[in-house]
Design a protein around this motif. Structure first.
Motif, short mmCIF file in Angstrom:
data_model
loop_
_atom_site.label_atom_id
_atom_site.label_comp_id
_atom_site.label_asym_id
_atom_site.label_seq_id
_atom_site.Cartn_x
_atom_site.Cartn_y
_atom_site.Cartn_z
N ASN A 229 4.37 -3.31 -1.92
CA ASN A 229 4.59 -3.07 -3.35
C ASN A 229 4.52 -1.59 -3.68
O ASN A 229 3.95 -1.21 -4.71
N PHE A 230 5.10 -0.76 -2.83
CA PHE A 230 4.95 0.69 -2.96
C PHE A 230 5.37 1.19 -4.34
O PHE A 230 4.63 1.91 -5.00
N SER A 231 6.56 0.83 -4.79
CA SER A 231 7.07 1.32 -6.08
C SER A 231 6.20 0.88 -7.24
O SER A 231 5.87 1.69 -8.12
N GLU A 232 5.82 -0.39 -7.23
CA GLU A 232 4.98 -0.90 -8.32
C GLU A 232 3.59 -0.27 -8.28
O GLU A 232 3.01 0.04 -9.31
N THR A 233 3.05 -0.09 -7.07
CA THR A 233 1.72 0.48 -6.92
C THR A 233 1.72 1.93 -7.38
O THR A 233 0.75 2.39 -8.00
N MET A 234 2.80 2.65 -7.11
CA MET A 234 2.86 4.06 -7.47
C MET A 234 2.79 4.28 -8.98
O MET A 234 2.29 5.31 -9.44
N GLU A 235 3.26 3.31 -9.75
CA GLU A 235 3.23 3.44 -11.21
C GLU A 235 1.81 3.49 -11.77
O GLU A 235 1.57 4.12 -12.80
N ALA B 278 2.35 10.18 -5.43
CA ALA B 278 3.04 9.71 -4.21
C ALA B 278 2.25 10.09 -2.96
O ALA B 278 2.06 9.25 -2.07
#
Length: 138
Positions: A38-44, A55
């Protein structure tokens, strides 16, 4: 039975180190894997406690929680692999959750204690490091 319960023989010590090392590694890998998937969601929503960017903070956390945890589980370059894990748990407990109640810090502190113990004690005989050192002695 008495000898087994009160023994400090290397078999029991090394077996206990194996169980602890592999157990905390598997649990830590699950934390890292969920961040990878869930990289993109976690980065938010991921914090940037060191001020190096969200990042990079997330990537360093994934490196520690996933890749270093794999090395820990294998017992390969164990003490070196533990350094990023210890730093990650120190950051989580004392920076990310600094103002939170103890219950929010508890998990990272438990990991931290386990990692510090393994760093000080070493991986034990039932590890890749232990086998490499065992072969070099002869």
């Amino acid at each position: 039975m008495k000898k087994m319960l009160f023994s400090t023989r290397p078999f029991f010590v090394d077996t206990a180190l194996l169980v602890l090392r592999v157990g905390v590694a598997i649990m830590m890998i699950t934390h890292g894997w969920s961040k990878i998937v869930n990289f993109s969601e976690t980065m938010e929503s991921f914090p940037d406690p060191l001020g190096i960017g969200v990042a990079l903070s997330l990537q360093l956390t994934i490196f520690a929680e996933f890749f270093c945890a794999i090395l820990l589980g294998l017992g390969f370059m164990t003490r070196l692999a533990l350094v990023p894990l210890i730093i990650a748990m120190l950051t989580a407990a004392f920076m990310v959750h600094a103002g939170d109640p103890f219950s929010d810090k508890e998990l990272s502190l438990l990991y931290l204690l386990s990692f510090i113990f393994l760093f000080l004690r070493g991986p034990g005989l039932y590890s890749m490091d232990g086998q490499i050192l065992k072969k070099k002695r002869y």
